[in-house]
Design an enzyme around this catalytic site. Sequence first.
Site, PDB file in Angstrom:
ATOM      1  N   LYS A  13       1.899  -6.644  -4.831  1.00 59.82           N
ATOM      2  CA  LYS A  13       1.450  -5.722  -5.889  1.00 59.82           C
ATOM      3  C   LYS A  13       2.617  -4.989  -6.542  1.00 59.82           C
ATOM      4  CE  LYS A  13      -1.211  -3.122  -3.318  1.00 59.82           C
ATOM      5  NZ  LYS A  13      -1.039  -3.685  -1.976  1.00 59.82           N
ATOM      6  N   ARG A  88      -7.594   3.009  -3.610  1.00 64.82           N
ATOM      7  CA  ARG A  88      -7.608   2.285  -2.343  1.00 64.82           C
ATOM      8  C   ARG A  88      -8.939   2.481  -1.620  1.00 64.82           C
ATOM      9  NH1 ARG A  88      -2.079   1.630  -1.280  1.00 64.82           N
ATOM     10  NH2 ARG A  88      -1.494   0.644   0.668  1.00 64.82           N
ATOM     11  N   ARG A 127      10.503  -8.284   4.045  1.00 64.54           N
ATOM     12  CA  ARG A 127      10.690  -7.438   2.853  1.00 64.54           C
ATOM     13  C   ARG A 127      11.876  -6.495   3.037  1.00 64.54           C
ATOM     14  NH1 ARG A 127       5.585  -4.647   0.285  1.00 64.54           N
ATOM     15  NH2 ARG A 127       5.367  -3.410   2.168  1.00 64.54           N
ATOM     16  N   ARG A 162      11.554  -0.575   5.088  1.00 69.16           N
ATOM     17  CA  ARG A 162      10.702   0.611   5.110  1.00 69.16           C
ATOM     18  C   ARG A 162      10.246   0.922   6.533  1.00 69.16           C
ATOM     19  NH1 ARG A 162       6.152  -0.538   0.656  1.00 69.16           N
ATOM     20  NH2 ARG A 162       4.864   0.293   2.323  1.00 69.16           N
ATOM     21  N   ARG A 173      -2.086  -1.290   9.005  1.00 73.26           N
ATOM     22  CA  ARG A 173      -2.314  -1.203   7.551  1.00 73.26           C
ATOM     23  C   ARG A 173      -3.333  -2.248   7.096  1.00 73.26           C
ATOM     24  NH1 ARG A 173       3.711  -1.620   6.006  1.00 73.26           N
ATOM     25  NH2 ARG A 173       3.052  -2.037   3.875  1.00 73.26           N
TER      26      ARG A 173
HETATM   27  P1  ADP Z   1       1.419  -1.239   1.038  1.00 70.82           P
HETATM   28  O1  ADP Z   1       0.452  -1.529  -0.062  1.00 70.82           O
HETATM   29  O2  ADP Z   1       2.449  -2.279   1.211  1.00 70.82           O
HETATM   30  O3  ADP Z   1       0.731  -0.832   2.325  1.00 70.82           O
HETATM   31  P2  ADP Z   1       2.129   1.246  -0.267  1.00 70.82           P
HETATM   32  O4  ADP Z   1       3.504   1.576  -0.638  1.00 70.82           O
HETATM   33  O5  ADP Z   1       1.144   0.997  -1.341  1.00 70.82           O
HETATM   34  O6  ADP Z   1       2.259   0.026   0.700  1.00 70.82           O
HETATM   35  O7  ADP Z   1       1.521   2.404   0.645  1.00 70.82           O
HETATM   36  C1  ADP Z   1       2.188   2.888   1.774  1.00 70.82           C
HETATM   37  C2  ADP Z   1       1.317   3.917   2.490  1.00 70.82           C
HETATM   38  O8  ADP Z   1       1.054   5.045   1.619  1.00 70.82           O
HETATM   39  C3  ADP Z   1      -0.078   3.442   2.889  1.00 70.82           C
HETATM   40  O9  ADP Z   1      -0.063   2.756   4.130  1.00 70.82           O
HETATM   41  C4  ADP Z   1      -0.850   4.770   2.970  1.00 70.82           C
HETATM   42  O10 ADP Z   1      -0.547   5.486   4.147  1.00 70.82           O
HETATM   43  C5  ADP Z   1      -0.266   5.556   1.818  1.00 70.82           C
HETATM   44  N1  ADP Z   1      -1.042   5.357   0.566  1.00 70.82           N
HETATM   45  C6  ADP Z   1      -0.608   4.708  -0.561  1.00 70.82           C
HETATM   46  N2  ADP Z   1      -1.544   4.713  -1.520  1.00 70.82           N
HETATM   47  C7  ADP Z   1      -2.614   5.383  -0.998  1.00 70.82           C
HETATM   48  C8  ADP Z   1      -3.905   5.718  -1.494  1.00 70.82           C
HETATM   49  N3  ADP Z   1      -4.293   5.363  -2.733  1.00 70.82           N
HETATM   50  N4  ADP Z   1      -4.737   6.405  -0.681  1.00 70.82           N
HETATM   51  C9  ADP Z   1      -4.365   6.763   0.549  1.00 70.82           C
HETATM   52  N5  ADP Z   1      -3.171   6.486   1.080  1.00 70.82           N
HETATM   53  C10 ADP Z   1      -2.298   5.784   0.337  1.00 70.82           C
END
Ligand code: ADP
Length: 219
Positions: A13, A88, A127, A162, A173
């Site tokens: 994404k 999400r 990654r 990360r 996750r």
């Molecule tokens: P990925 O999609 O690879 O898990 P992201 O960078 O999108 O990584 O998100 C990292 C973390 O940030 C998630 O595991 C969560 O803890 C938090 N997070 C990101 N976006 C949201 C969201 N919309 N609602 C709740 N938590 C979020």
Amino acid sequence: MEIVMLGAPGTGKGTVGKMLSKEFNIPHISSGEIFRSYSQKHDKLAEKIKSYIDKGNLVPDDLTIELVEKRLNEKDALNGFILDGFPRTVAQGEKLHEILTAQERAINIVVYLDLPDEEIIDRIVKRRTCPNPECREIYNLEFKPPKQEGICDICGTPLIIRDDDNEETVKQRLKTYHETSEELVDYYKKQALLYTVKLNKESNVTTMGLSEEIRSYFE
Ligand code: ADP
Ligand code: ZN
């Protein structure tokens, strides 16, 4: 142009979102990046955010919505955006609809990157991320390696893994994704906004010509 990126962690994404952002000249807004940059601060809220992220859990909706809404109201986002990582949950999706409706806007397309779980873990482990807040380019040791090992092609900063890109957190996750985010796929399917991109082991999102496909979808 209001685009939402949907899909499990590690499906690309962020990579696709950044590509589309350059292509269509609208900002790429990643809730994960918003949280990661906030969690660098040294206050109570930052610590709290970091503890959710590091466990692979979602940050609570109210806080997420507050931070994302603030970003969506910044000037550069008013002509369009690529939203990555938000919504999400269906509750976040409904809130996003409310925010956009109030601005007389609506989502044009939801790009759903669909990749089997087995592939995801392997991709996330490979990654590497540029930690420079102005850059944050994403690399993959197999699909998109940096030209010089361990160094960002764009800004020269040493790349990092990360904190939440370890196998244990990735598994959590993915579990969180299946429990809370998957229902968003149906939510957008019902609204006829879903554009599904089926990926497999060999698919390389950086060379698939997705920008062209999405552009032709709009025409
Ligand atoms: P990925 O999609 O690879 O898990 P992201 O960078 O999108 O990584 O998100 C990292 C973390 O940030 C998630 O595991 C969560 O803890 C938090 N997070 C990101 N976006 C949201 C969201 N919309 N609602 C709740 N938590 C979020
Ligand atoms: Zn960089």
